[in-house]
Design a protein around this motif. Structure first.
Motif, PDB file in Angstrom:
ATOM      1  N   LEU A  74       0.848  -1.180   0.000  1.00 31.80           N
ATOM      2  CA  LEU A  74       0.000   0.000   0.000  1.00 31.80           C
ATOM      3  C   LEU A  74       0.888   1.236   0.000  1.00 31.80           C
ATOM      4  O   LEU A  74       1.744   1.390   0.876  1.00 31.80           O
ATOM      5  N   ARG A  75       0.700   2.112  -0.995  1.00 38.25           N
ATOM      6  CA  ARG A  75       1.501   3.332  -1.099  1.00 38.25           C
ATOM      7  C   ARG A  75       0.655   4.529  -0.674  1.00 38.25           C
ATOM      8  O   ARG A  75      -0.355   4.836  -1.308  1.00 38.25           O
ATOM      9  N   VAL A  76       1.098   5.197   0.390  1.00 36.05           N
ATOM     10  CA  VAL A  76       0.345   6.322   0.944  1.00 36.05           C
ATOM     11  C   VAL A  76       1.260   7.538   1.043  1.00 36.05           C
ATOM     12  O   VAL A  76       2.369   7.450   1.587  1.00 36.05           O
ATOM     13  N   PHE A  77       0.784   8.662   0.516  1.00 32.73           N
ATOM     14  CA  PHE A  77       1.529   9.921   0.597  1.00 32.73           C
ATOM     15  C   PHE A  77       0.927  10.781   1.703  1.00 32.73           C
ATOM     16  O   PHE A  77      -0.293  10.956   1.776  1.00 32.73           O
ATOM     17  N   VAL A  78       1.786  11.324   2.574  1.00 30.40           N
ATOM     18  CA  VAL A  78       1.349  12.243   3.625  1.00 30.40           C
ATOM     19  C   VAL A  78       2.052  13.573   3.405  1.00 30.40           C
ATOM     20  O   VAL A  78       3.292  13.640   3.398  1.00 30.40           O
ATOM     21  N   GLY A  79       1.267  14.642   3.209  1.00 22.28           N
ATOM     22  CA  GLY A  79       1.826  15.964   2.969  1.00 22.28           C
ATOM     23  C   GLY A  79       2.501  16.531   4.207  1.00 22.28           C
ATOM     24  O   GLY A  79       2.146  16.185   5.338  1.00 22.28           O
ATOM     25  N   GLY A 103      10.637  17.175  -6.333  1.00 16.67           N
ATOM     26  CA  GLY A 103      10.256  17.695  -7.638  1.00 16.67           C
ATOM     27  C   GLY A 103       8.758  17.895  -7.779  1.00 16.67           C
ATOM     28  O   GLY A 103       8.018  18.005  -6.810  1.00 16.67           O
ATOM     29  N   GLU A 104       8.305  17.922  -9.035  1.00 18.84           N
ATOM     30  CA  GLU A 104       6.902  18.158  -9.352  1.00 18.84           C
ATOM     31  C   GLU A 104       6.057  16.900  -9.120  1.00 18.84           C
ATOM     32  O   GLU A 104       6.516  15.786  -9.364  1.00 18.84           O
ATOM     33  N   PRO A 105       4.811  17.062  -8.667  1.00 12.73           N
ATOM     34  CA  PRO A 105       3.927  15.902  -8.494  1.00 12.73           C
ATOM     35  C   PRO A 105       3.756  15.072  -9.756  1.00 12.73           C
ATOM     36  O   PRO A 105       3.465  13.873  -9.671  1.00 12.73           O
ATOM     37  N   ALA A 106       3.937  15.688 -10.925  1.00 12.37           N
ATOM     38  CA  ALA A 106       3.795  14.935 -12.172  1.00 12.37           C
ATOM     39  C   ALA A 106       4.824  13.814 -12.268  1.00 12.37           C
ATOM     40  O   ALA A 106       4.602  12.819 -12.975  1.00 12.37           O
ATOM     41  N   SER A 107       5.952  13.968 -11.586  1.00 11.91           N
ATOM     42  CA  SER A 107       7.010  12.943 -11.619  1.00 11.91           C
ATOM     43  C   SER A 107       6.841  11.903 -10.513  1.00 11.91           C
ATOM     44  O   SER A 107       7.599  10.941 -10.452  1.00 11.91           O
ATOM     45  N   TRP A 108       5.863  12.096  -9.635  1.00 12.44           N
ATOM     46  CA  TRP A 108       5.654  11.165  -8.536  1.00 12.44           C
ATOM     47  C   TRP A 108       4.813   9.976  -9.004  1.00 12.44           C
ATOM     48  O   TRP A 108       4.089  10.059  -9.993  1.00 12.44           O
ATOM     49  N   PRO A 109       4.889   8.875  -8.268  1.00 16.51           N
ATOM     50  CA  PRO A 109       4.032   7.734  -8.624  1.00 16.51           C
ATOM     51  C   PRO A 109       2.571   8.041  -8.289  1.00 16.51           C
ATOM     52  O   PRO A 109       2.257   9.016  -7.594  1.00 16.51           O
ATOM     53  N   SER A 110       1.693   7.208  -8.776  1.00 20.87           N
ATOM     54  CA  SER A 110       0.294   7.279  -8.383  1.00 20.87           C
ATOM     55  C   SER A 110       0.140   6.499  -7.081  1.00 20.87           C
ATOM     56  O   SER A 110       0.626   5.371  -6.963  1.00 20.87           O
ATOM     57  N   PHE A 111      -0.506   7.093  -6.098  1.00 12.14           N
ATOM     58  CA  PHE A 111      -0.597   6.505  -4.764  1.00 12.14           C
ATOM     59  C   PHE A 111      -1.939   5.796  -4.568  1.00 12.14           C
ATOM     60  O   PHE A 111      -2.930   6.095  -5.237  1.00 12.14           O
TER      61      PHE A 111
END
Length: 681
Positions: free
Chosen positions: A360-365, A411-419
C-alpha cells in the motif's frame, strides 16, 4: 485467588471457548451464538448461561435469571470485538471492577471506533487486547488509564508430545472460503500453483498436524498476532508467519529467528519455504527451542494470572503493561487526542485497504501532523511517501522495519508515482500547484477536520448471500450497489454446459460474475474494472469464486488514460487530487490476453457500452449470451440495433425508460434449442 467472576463471552463458544478465570465463574453467551454450532472446533460448555443476542441490561438480566443464584461478583469481564454488534450494558452497577477484553480491532466496519464507543458508554476500569497491541494507543488517546496486552489469553490448547520425525511438508490449517482472509488465500494459491508439498486442513484442533510437519504456515488477517502462532508452537511445530509491525509485540514475544521465522512478501515466503525444505534441521531446531519455552512463558494460564494480578493487586509486568515504554507513539498519540475522530477517519479505511492489498503506497503531505504518519506505520505492508525533510514525530525511524518503508519524493507531483491514498491539507495541495494522483484522498482543513474522505465507503460493505441450487456464495457489496437481480438470476441454463469463457466488462463488485459462476461452475471468468472502490470488493469476491481473474483496467472504444477529479470539484483548478484511470481498447486487450472465443459477455461500463460493442463488432455474432446495461434510451436503441442481426432479446429490465439491462441470445441458440426456450422479455 478464586474470585467470583461474571464473564460475558460474545464469541461463538464452539469457535473460541470461553476463558476460565475462576472456579467460581458464571459465563454468559448470546443464545444465537450458542445454537449456531457452525464451527464445531470445540465442545460447547454445558454450564453456559444463555443471554439475549441483542443489546441488554447485564445487571437486570443477572438479577432476574434463575440460572444465576449468587448475584454478587468480585469481577465483571466482557469479551467482545469489532464483529460483535450487540453489547451488554449497565456493567458498573455490580459495584466491582470491570474489564473489557478487546478481541479483533483489525478488520470489519469501523472496528476501533466500535470498541472505543462501547468503552465510552460503559467506562470499564480496565481494557486489555489479545491480538492488537498496536491499537492500544487509540484507547490511551481516548483517556483509558489502565491498558494491557494479554497475547494468546484466549488460546485453547491441549498438551502434545514432541514429535521428532517431521514430514517434509508445509502444514496449513484454516478456512479457505473466508474472504476476510484475502491475502492468506492468495498466498495459499501461490503455494499450490508451485506444487510445493502443502497439506491443507480446514479448521480442526489437531496438534499432531503442526507437530508432525516440518513447516507450519501462518498469515495474520491484518497485522494481528493471532492464535495460530501459539497453536503451532505449543504443538512442537516450526512457525513461519508473516512479519508484523514494530508495535504488534511479535518481536518482543516470539523473537523471530529464535522461536519462529517470518516473511514480509509473497516472494520471501516462497524463498523461506524452499530454504527450510532444503535445511530441515534448522527448522526443527527452532521448533524445539520454542516448544520447550512455551509452557514457561506463553501458556495462556500465565496471561490469565496476569489479568487477575493486575485487577486485584495492581501488578502487571513488562511487556504486558501498556505504557510509554512499550510504544514510542504513546505521547504523540495522547497529545493529539483532540482530533482522534479525524485520525480514525483516516486510519480505519486505510487499514481496510491494507487487509486486501499486498503493498500500500500512501503519501502524507508535510502540512499534516506527524501523528498521522505514526498512526499509519503500524500497518506492516504500508509504504509511506513524504516530502523532503520528513520530521520524525516520535522516534519512528529507530523502530525495526520502519526506515525502509519511508520514501522521500522530490520535484513536481507529475514525476511522482500514483498513490493508493494521499493525506494532505488543503494548503499542501495548493502549494504543490499540480494534481497529486491517488485512488483515495483525505483532505484536511486548517482545524484538522476532514474536508474529503472518499475512502470512507470502504467501511460500509455488507455481506449478503446468493443461492444457486446447493451452492451458496457470500458476496461483499456496498448498500447502494445497483443489481438487476431478476435478469441475472434467470440465466439461460440450457446453455450452461457450453460456457467455457465469460468476460465481465465493468464488473463492479462482481455480482454478475457471482451469478455466472452459479450457473456455469466450470467456466473461466475474466473481470475488468477500473473504479478503485469497486475493485476493493471485486478482488475479494472473485477469489472466493475460483477460476475468476481480475484485470484492474477499464475497457472502452480506444486506449486512453482518464482523470477523475476527487478534490476540489472546481474543474478549472490546476491543483488538487485526481484519480488516473487506465482504459484499453476492448478488442486489442482481449486479444492480447488470449480471450477468444467468448461464450458469455457482460458490458456494464456506465456509458461506454456502445463503444465497447463497436470495438468487439467482429466477435459479437459468435457470442452465445450478451448482457448489456444501458444508461440512456438512445443507447438502448443503438444497442438493440447493433445486436439484432445476430441475437434476439431474451429478457431484460428497464427502469423509467432510461436505464436497465438487456440479455440477448445468439439466434443460433434459438435454432439449436428451440424446444427449450420460454424466456420472457
Amino acid at each position: 485467588m478464586n474470585p467470583r467472576v461474571l464473564l460475558v463471552w460474545m464469541t461463538p463458544p464452539d469457535y473460541i471457548p470461553p476463558l476460565t478465570l475462576s472456579e467460581r465463574q458464571v459465563t454468559l453467551c448470546p443464545k444465537g451464538k450458542i445454537r449456531r454450532q457452525i464451527f464445531d472446533f470445540f465442545s460447547v460448555p454445558k454450564s453456559l448461561v444463555e443471554c439475549p443476542d441483542k443489546d441488554f441490561d447485564l445487571y437486570e438480566f443477572v438479577q432476574y435469571s434463575d440460572q444465576v443464584e449468587d448475584k454478587e461478583f468480585d469481577l465483571v469481564v466482557v469479551w467482545t470485538s469489532s464483529v460483535d454488534l450487540t453489547s451488554p450494558f449497565n456493567t458498573k452497577k455490580f459495584g466491582c471492577p470491570t474489564v473489557l477484553l478487546a478481541g479483533d480491532t483489525h478488520h470489519h466496519e469501523l472496528p476501533i471506533t466500535h470498541l472505543l464507543t462501547y468503552w465510552a458508554t460503559e467506562a470499564f476500569d480496565y481494557i486489555a487486547t489479545a491480538y492488537d497491541r498496536q491499537h492500544l494507543h487509540w484507547f490511551a488517546a481516548a483517556g483509558v488509564q489502565r491498558l494491557a496486552w494479554l497475547p494468546f489469553i484466549s488460546a485453547c490448547l491441549t498438551s502434545s508430545s514432541w514429535i521428532e520425525k517431521k514430514e517434509i511438508r508445509v502444514a496449513f490449517v484454516g478456512n479457505l472460503i473466508n474472504s476476510y482472509h484475502y491475502r492468506r488465500l492468495k498466498l495459499i494459491m501461490s503455494l499450490k500453483k508451485l506444487g510445493l508439498p502443502l497439506l491443507i486442513k480446514t479448521r480442526v484442533h489437531n496438534p499432531q498436524l503442526f507437530g508432525g510437519s516440518l513447516i507450519s504456515f501462518n498469515c495474520s488477517l491484518n497485522g494481528d498476532l493471532n492464535l495460530r502462532n501459539l497453536e503451532v508452537i505449543s504443538a512442537g511445530g516450526f512457525l513461519l508467519t508473516d512479519q508484523l509491525s514494530f508495535a504488534s509485540g511479535l518481536d518482543e514475544l516470539l523473537a523471530p529467528g529464535t522461536y519462529c521465522d517470518t516473511y514480509n512478501s509473497e516472494a520471501q515466503l516462497l524463498e523461506k519455504i524452499r530454504y527450510y525444505l532444503d535445511h530441515p534441521q534448522e527448522a526443527i531446531q527452532i521448533a524445539r527451542r520454542a516448544y520447550h519455552t512455551f509452557d514457561q512463558h506463553w501458556h495462556p494460564r500465565h496471561r490469565i494470572q496476569n489479568l487477575l494480578d493486575w485487577v486485584f493487586g495492581g501488578e502487571l509486568p513488562e511487556p504486558f503493561r501498556y505504557s510509554p515504554r512499550s510504544d514510542v507513539r504513546y505521547f504523540v498519540s495522547t497529545a493529539s487526542s483532540a482530533w482522534i475522530d479525524t485520525r480514525l477517519g483516516i486510519y480505519e479505511p486505510i487499514q481496510e485497504l491494507h487487509r486486501v492489498q499486498e503493498r500500500l503506497r500512501v503519501f502524507v503531505g508535510r502540512g499534516c501532523p506527524g501523528v498521522i504518519a505514526a498512526d499509519l506505520l503500524d500497518l506492516p505492508r504500508l509504504e509511506l511517501y513524504v516530502e523532503e525533510g520528513f520530521g520524525d514525530p516520535c522516534g519512528l525511524l529507530q523502530q525495526k522495519g520502519v526506515p525502509e518503508r519511508i520514501h522521500e519524493v522530490r520535484g513536481e507531483p507529475a514525476s511522482w508515482p500514483s498513490f493508493d491514498a494521499v493525506v494532505c491539507t488543503a494548503e499542501d495541495l495548493q502549494r504543490l500547484g499540480r494534481p497529486v494522483r491517488a485512488n483515495f484522498a483525505f483532505v484536511l482543513a486548517e482545524d484538522h477536520q476532514l474536508l474529503l474522505a472518499n475512502a470512507s465507503k470502504l467501511m460500509e460493505a455488507v455481506l449478503p448471500g446468493f443461492d444457486f441450487g446447493k451452492l451458496r456464495f457470500s458476496v461483499r457489496l456496498y448498500p447502494d450497489t445497483v443489481f438487476y437481480e431478476r435478469t441475472y438470476l434467470n440465466f439461460p441454463v440450457f446453455l450452461s454446459s457450453q460456457v467455457q469463457t465469460v468476460i465481465d466488462i465493468g464488473a463492479g463488485v462482481g455480482l454478475g460474475s457471482v451469478c455466472f459462476r452459479g450457473f456455469c461452475p466450470e467456466a473461466a471468468i475474466h473481470c475488468f474494472e477500473v473504479d478503485p472502490l469497486a475493485l476493493h470488493l471485486l478482488q475479494q469476491n472473485a477469489l472466493g469464486l475460483g477460476n475468476c481473474f481480475v484485470h484492474p483496467v477499464g475497457l472502452a472504444g480506444q486506449n486512453s488514460c482518464r482523470t477523475c477529479r476527487l478534490w476540489p470539484e472546481d474543474p478549472q483548478a490546476k491543483w488538487g487530487v485526481e484519480q488516473l484511470l487506465p482504459f484499453r481498447e476492448a478488442r486489442a486487450a482481449l486479444k492480447e490476453l488470449g480471450l477468444e472465443p467468448i461464450d458469455v459477455l457482460r458490458v456494464a461500463t456506465g456509458g461506454d457500452e456502445v463503444e465497447v460493442l463497436t470495438s468487439l463488432q467482429e466477435q459479437l455474432k459468435d457470442i452465445k449470451v450478451i448482457y448489456v446495461e444501458f444508461t440512456s434510451e438512445q443507447d438502448r436503441k443503438q444497442i438493440d440495433q447493433m445486436l439484432d442481426p445476430s441475437h434476439l432479446l431474451w429478457q431484460g429490465e428497464v427502469v423509467a425508460g432510461q436505464r436497465g439491462v438487456l440479455c440477448y441470445l445468439s439466434r443460433a441458440c434459438f435454432v439449436d434449442n428451440n424446444s427449450s426456450l420460454g424466456g420472457e422479455t
